[in-house]
Write a protein that holds these residues in place. Structure first.
Motif, PDB file in Angstrom:
ATOM      1  N   ILE A   1     -88.280  47.526  99.117  1.00 23.44           N
ATOM      2  CA  ILE A   1     -88.611  46.294  99.845  1.00 23.44           C
ATOM      3  C   ILE A   1     -89.099  46.707 101.221  1.00 23.44           C
ATOM      4  CG2 ILE A   1     -87.715  44.144 100.833  1.00 23.44           C
ATOM      5  CD1 ILE A   1     -87.654  43.963  97.888  1.00 23.44           C
ATOM      6  N   SER A   2     -90.336  46.402 101.560  1.00 27.77           N
ATOM      7  CA  SER A   2     -90.891  46.881 102.823  1.00 27.77           C
ATOM      8  C   SER A   2     -90.195  46.270 104.030  1.00 27.77           C
ATOM      9  CB  SER A   2     -92.395  46.585 102.889  1.00 27.77           C
ATOM     10  OG  SER A   2     -92.629  45.182 102.806  1.00 27.77           O
ATOM     11  N   GLU A   3     -89.721  45.029 103.906  1.00 30.89           N
ATOM     12  CA  GLU A   3     -89.054  44.332 105.003  1.00 30.89           C
ATOM     13  C   GLU A   3     -88.230  43.190 104.428  1.00 30.89           C
ATOM     14  OE1 GLU A   3     -87.812  43.752 107.754  1.00 30.89           O
ATOM     15  OE2 GLU A   3     -89.217  43.691 109.428  1.00 30.89           O
ATOM     16  N   PHE A   4     -87.170  42.809 105.145  1.00 31.31           N
ATOM     17  CA  PHE A   4     -86.407  41.611 104.808  1.00 31.31           C
ATOM     18  C   PHE A   4     -86.994  40.464 105.621  1.00 31.31           C
ATOM     19  CE2 PHE A   4     -82.508  44.561 104.246  1.00 31.31           C
ATOM     20  CZ  PHE A   4     -82.904  44.885 102.962  1.00 31.31           C
ATOM     21  N   THR A   5     -87.828  39.662 105.000  1.00 34.05           N
ATOM     22  CA  THR A   5     -88.502  38.550 105.663  1.00 34.05           C
ATOM     23  C   THR A   5     -88.310  37.282 104.840  1.00 34.05           C
ATOM     24  OG1 THR A   5     -90.597  38.728 104.471  1.00 34.05           O
ATOM     25  CG2 THR A   5     -90.292  40.207 106.354  1.00 34.05           C
ATOM     26  N   PRO A   6     -88.597  36.112 105.418  1.00 36.56           N
ATOM     27  CA  PRO A   6     -88.554  34.886 104.615  1.00 36.56           C
ATOM     28  C   PRO A   6     -89.418  34.965 103.364  1.00 36.56           C
ATOM     29  CG  PRO A   6     -88.661  34.321 106.938  1.00 36.56           C
ATOM     30  CD  PRO A   6     -88.837  35.818 106.857  1.00 36.56           C
ATOM     31  N   GLU A   7     -90.513  35.738 103.440  1.00 39.60           N
ATOM     32  CA  GLU A   7     -91.427  35.831 102.295  1.00 39.60           C
ATOM     33  C   GLU A   7     -90.884  36.744 101.194  1.00 39.60           C
ATOM     34  OE1 GLU A   7     -93.170  34.157 105.642  1.00 39.60           O
ATOM     35  OE2 GLU A   7     -92.425  36.228 105.538  1.00 39.60           O
ATOM     36  N   THR A   8     -90.076  37.745 101.550  1.00 41.25           N
ATOM     37  CA  THR A   8     -89.581  38.684 100.540  1.00 41.25           C
ATOM     38  C   THR A   8     -88.184  38.345 100.040  1.00 41.25           C
ATOM     39  OG1 THR A   8     -88.633  40.214 102.189  1.00 41.25           O
ATOM     40  CG2 THR A   8     -90.935  40.562 101.540  1.00 41.25           C
ATOM     41  N   ILE A   9     -87.545  37.354 100.635  1.00 39.45           N
ATOM     42  CA  ILE A   9     -86.174  37.017 100.252  1.00 39.45           C
ATOM     43  C   ILE A   9     -86.056  36.736  98.752  1.00 39.45           C
ATOM     44  CG2 ILE A   9     -84.552  35.065 100.366  1.00 39.45           C
ATOM     45  CD1 ILE A   9     -84.812  35.206 103.398  1.00 39.45           C
ATOM     46  N   SER A  10     -87.073  36.137  98.170  1.00 34.19           N
ATOM     47  CA  SER A  10     -86.986  35.740  96.762  1.00 34.19           C
ATOM     48  C   SER A  10     -86.797  36.935  95.836  1.00 34.19           C
ATOM     49  CB  SER A  10     -88.234  34.960  96.349  1.00 34.19           C
ATOM     50  OG  SER A  10     -89.395  35.764  96.501  1.00 34.19           O
TER      51      SER A  10
END
Length: 278
Positions: free
Chosen positions: A28-37
């Protein structure tokens, strides 16, 4: 968790069973609102010991998820804090917002402006939304939670109460929302309604409470809010503070430059800040 400079790139990590940071940036490149799913589904299938160790020495701890779209807050949500404030117990959750620019790492400084006079602390259970919630039932509400964290809902009481009575005005200065150090999923944390939380100022314990004193529990808050707005993945909800804030002392006690604030919640770690003049 995330590590990295305030403005620079961040490294997302997960903690293994020994509390060591493991670099997950290859997954996971980053923990962001977009990658949370995809965060939970991908990381739950991984043995952290198979990931490279991340050297945390000298690293700044960032907030556990990148900038949320919204920071929501619940006021007077502890029965004993309402009594301390001399205000009636709310019949419905009191909702307000903090500006997005308040969001910062758990150990970043608390900024002190020469226009401040009543800078206050508030340890709170933070709830990070994992998937969108609109008109959800109380029974289904916790299914929309990604995890939990420590939040300091920093407040300037003069701005909050004496400058037109607008709570957001007293809650929205930069660095007024230290968040972290960790985000813990509900299956790891257990019941969010049975957590001890505390604050020390200059080494003196001033807050010592439990989330079992919440007037409205996490599920009720999420269900209630979703009646009026769409909660988005990554949104942070600050759920209220127990008694022991500076405003509640007689006479009141407020922060000044050089003061040190340390606070924590059982199972969610500890954060520390020093008050620094601008």
């Amino acid at each position: 968790m995330r590590y990295g400079t305030r403005e620079g790139a961040k490294t997302p990590v997960m903690l293994d069973g020994e509390g060591q940071a493991r670099d997950v940036s290859g997954i996971i490149s980053e923990f962001t609102p977009e990658t949370i799913s995809v965060v939970q589904s991908r990381l739950s299938a991984i043995d952290p010991r198979d990931l490279p160790l991340f050297d945390t020495a000298g690293q700044r701890v960032a907030a556990p998820v990148s900038q949320p779209r919204n920071i929501w807050c619940v006021g007077l949500n502890y029965s004993d804090h309402a009594a301390e404030s001399g205000m009636p117990v709310p019949e419905e959750p009191i909702l307000f917002n903090k500006a997005s620019g308040t969001y910062c790492g758990p150990n970043d400084p608390l900024l002190y402006s020469d226009k401040m006079s009543k800078l206050d602390w508030e340890v709170e259970l933070g709830v990070v939304i994992g998937r969108a919630a609109l008109n959800v039932s109380r029974e289904a509400a916790l299914d929309h939670v990604l995890g939990y964290c420590v939040v300091n809902d920093v407040s300037e009481r003069a701005w909050q109460a004496e400058r037109g009575g607008q709570w957001t005005k007293g809650k929205s200065f930069p660095n007024f929302c230290p968040t972290g150090p960790v985000l813990v999923t509900g299956d790891e944390l257990g019941d969010p309604g049975e957590l001890d939380l505390w604050t020390e100022v200059n080494g003196e314990k001033v807050q010592d409470g439990s989330t079992n004193k919440m007037i409205f529990d996490v599920a009720t808050i999420i269900s209630y809010m979703s009646e009026f707005t769409r909660l988005e993945a990554g949104d942070l909800i600050c759920t209220g503070t127990p008694p022991g804030v500076g405003m509640g002392f007689k006479p009141p006690r407020y922060l000044k430059p050089g003061d040190r604030v340390r606070m924590g919640i059982a199972g969610l770690g500890i954060q520390e800040q020093t008050v620094e003049p601008l």
